[in-house]
Scaffold this motif. Sequence first.
Motif, PDB file in Angstrom:
ATOM      1  N   VAL A 158       0.850  -1.189   0.000  1.00 32.63           N
ATOM      2  CA  VAL A 158       0.000   0.000   0.000  1.00 32.63           C
ATOM      3  C   VAL A 158       0.884   1.237   0.000  1.00 32.63           C
ATOM      4  O   VAL A 158       1.882   1.316   0.728  1.00 32.63           O
ATOM      5  N   ARG A 159       0.522   2.198  -0.804  1.00 33.34           N
ATOM      6  CA  ARG A 159       1.226   3.479  -0.927  1.00 33.34           C
ATOM      7  C   ARG A 159       2.691   3.324  -1.342  1.00 33.34           C
ATOM      8  O   ARG A 159       3.535   4.124  -0.970  1.00 33.34           O
ATOM      9  N   LYS A 160       3.000   2.268  -2.095  1.00 31.96           N
ATOM     10  CA  LYS A 160       4.360   2.051  -2.594  1.00 31.96           C
ATOM     11  C   LYS A 160       4.300   1.825  -4.108  1.00 31.96           C
ATOM     12  O   LYS A 160       4.503   0.721  -4.594  1.00 31.96           O
TER      13      LYS A 160
END
Length: 155
Positions: free
Chosen positions: A14-16
Motif C-alpha cells: 500500500v502506498r508504494k
Amino acid sequence: MAAHYSTAVLPGRVRKPKDKASVENTVGHIATWVIAGLRHSTYTSLNELRQAIRERVHAYNAQPFQKRAGSRTSVFHEQEQPLLHPSPTVPYVISTWVYGRKVAKNSYVSYKRNYYSVPVAYLGASVDLRVTDTVLEIFKDISGWVAMCCCPRRV
C-alpha cells in the motif's frame, strides 16, 4: 488458484507505487520495441504477423543488459528455468461455494430453482454446495469426515 498452481500471490504494498513501476515499464518497452520494429511492414496473414512478433520479442529478450552482464534470456535459463515445475495436469476450475443449504424432507437440495438429489441419510441436515459450470458437489461434515455427492449441473 495460487494453491492449485503451487505459487504465492504477493500484492504490491500500500502506498508504494515503485513496486509496480519496473513491471509496467517493461511491458511498455516490449510493446514499443515490437510495434516500432514492425510499423513499416505489411503482413498478409495472421501467422506471418505472429511469427514476426515472436522474432521481435526474442530479439528484445536477447539484448544485453546495460548495467550488468547477461540478457533476459540468459537470466531466464540460468536462474529461473531450473526453479520451474510442470503445470498441473488437471486444469483449475472456477467454483462458487454455497454454505448451509438445508436438505428437504423429499431428500433434495435446491440451487437456483433446480433440485438435486441427496442421500436419504442427509435429511434435515445442513450441507455445503460447490458449484462449477458442469458439476454441483454436495458436502456434509460427518464427525470429521466429509461425505460428498456429485450431480451433473442443470443450467
